[in-house]
Motif scaffolding. Sequence first.
Motif, mmCIF file in Angstrom:
data_model
loop_
_atom_site.group_PDB
_atom_site.id
_atom_site.type_symbol
_atom_site.label_atom_id
_atom_site.label_comp_id
_atom_site.label_asym_id
_atom_site.label_seq_id
_atom_site.Cartn_x
_atom_site.Cartn_y
_atom_site.Cartn_z
ATOM 1 N N UNK A 43 0.821 -1.210 0.000
ATOM 2 C CA UNK A 43 0.000 0.000 0.000
ATOM 3 C C UNK A 43 0.860 1.268 0.000
ATOM 4 N N UNK A 44 1.936 1.220 -0.800
ATOM 5 C CA UNK A 44 2.831 2.381 -0.917
ATOM 6 C C UNK A 44 3.369 2.427 -2.340
ATOM 7 N N UNK A 45 3.430 3.606 -2.904
ATOM 8 C CA UNK A 45 3.934 3.744 -4.271
ATOM 9 C C UNK A 45 5.387 3.285 -4.349
ATOM 10 N N UNK A 46 5.722 2.653 -5.463
ATOM 11 C CA UNK A 46 7.074 2.152 -5.700
ATOM 12 C C UNK A 46 7.536 2.669 -7.053
ATOM 13 N N UNK A 47 8.789 3.071 -7.131
ATOM 14 C CA UNK A 47 9.358 3.591 -8.377
ATOM 15 C C UNK A 47 10.327 2.603 -8.995
ATOM 16 N N UNK A 48 10.362 2.638 -10.320
ATOM 17 C CA UNK A 48 11.346 1.904 -11.111
ATOM 18 C C UNK A 48 12.140 2.976 -11.843
ATOM 19 N N UNK A 49 13.369 3.256 -11.375
ATOM 20 C CA UNK A 49 14.171 4.342 -11.941
ATOM 21 C C UNK A 49 15.359 3.787 -12.709
ATOM 22 N N UNK A 50 15.686 4.465 -13.808
ATOM 23 C CA UNK A 50 16.772 4.049 -14.694
ATOM 24 C C UNK A 50 17.792 5.172 -14.788
ATOM 25 N N UNK A 51 19.073 4.817 -14.753
ATOM 26 C CA UNK A 51 20.143 5.784 -14.952
ATOM 27 C C UNK A 51 21.112 5.266 -16.008
ATOM 28 N N UNK A 93 29.887 4.439 -16.883
ATOM 29 C CA UNK A 93 30.287 3.081 -16.527
ATOM 30 C C UNK A 93 29.222 2.045 -16.864
ATOM 31 N N UNK A 94 28.101 2.471 -17.446
ATOM 32 C CA UNK A 94 27.035 1.548 -17.842
ATOM 33 C C UNK A 94 25.670 2.116 -17.519
ATOM 34 N N UNK A 95 24.720 1.237 -17.396
ATOM 35 C CA UNK A 95 23.347 1.627 -17.075
ATOM 36 C C UNK A 95 22.848 0.743 -15.940
ATOM 37 N N UNK A 96 21.811 1.221 -15.258
ATOM 38 C CA UNK A 96 21.274 0.447 -14.143
ATOM 39 C C UNK A 96 19.818 0.820 -13.920
ATOM 40 N N UNK A 97 19.170 -0.012 -13.117
ATOM 41 C CA UNK A 97 17.839 0.346 -12.641
ATOM 42 C C UNK A 97 17.757 0.037 -11.163
ATOM 43 N N UNK A 98 16.943 0.820 -10.479
ATOM 44 C CA UNK A 98 16.723 0.623 -9.050
ATOM 45 C C UNK A 98 15.226 0.708 -8.785
#
Length: 183
Positions: free
Chosen positions: A70-78, A82-87
């Motif tokens: 019951x809490x918003x969750x984010x999927x963030x990309x950078x 040195x590469x790319x990632x998601x958190x």
Amino acid sequence: MKSSRKNSRRDSQIGFSLIESLAALAVMAVSLGAGLPSFKQAAERRHLEGAAAQLATDIRMARGLAVSHQASVRFSVQQASDGACYVIHTGRAGDCRCTGAGTAVCVAGAQALRNVGFAATGPVQFSANSASMLFDADRGTVTPTGTLSLQLRNGAAIRHIVNIMGRVRSCSPAGVVSGHAAC
């Protein structure tokens, strides 16, 4: 007596000569050398498919966590040098950052729930058309929608399209990766 001489002569001639052994080794070396490039391609393809399966699972996990907690969750990309990632994290869009090495740093009370990095020198490259997607706690919907891509250096790619309902559809540009519909 004659028959025993024949048997002993036959027994001493069983086996391979040095020339025959070297010829067999040469044939095996050529066969193995021809198979190595296809083995490398198969290994890269499996790496791509594994990364794509993990990415789809992580997107579904983000949606599930938002609804179950019951809490918003984010999927963030950078994207970085040195590469790319998601958190996957709680908090606002800029509250968590990650690196191509797969480490995440969060501020302002945000919490990283999962992070994955793709090194610039690695076999699989990661990109997205949206820097941050928010999964709603009430409905599990996502804003904005996005397309996330995983690609090999040879051009084979798998894309995950996340629709407004937070569901994932996978495809491969021009149907290059077998088992995936063409995009």
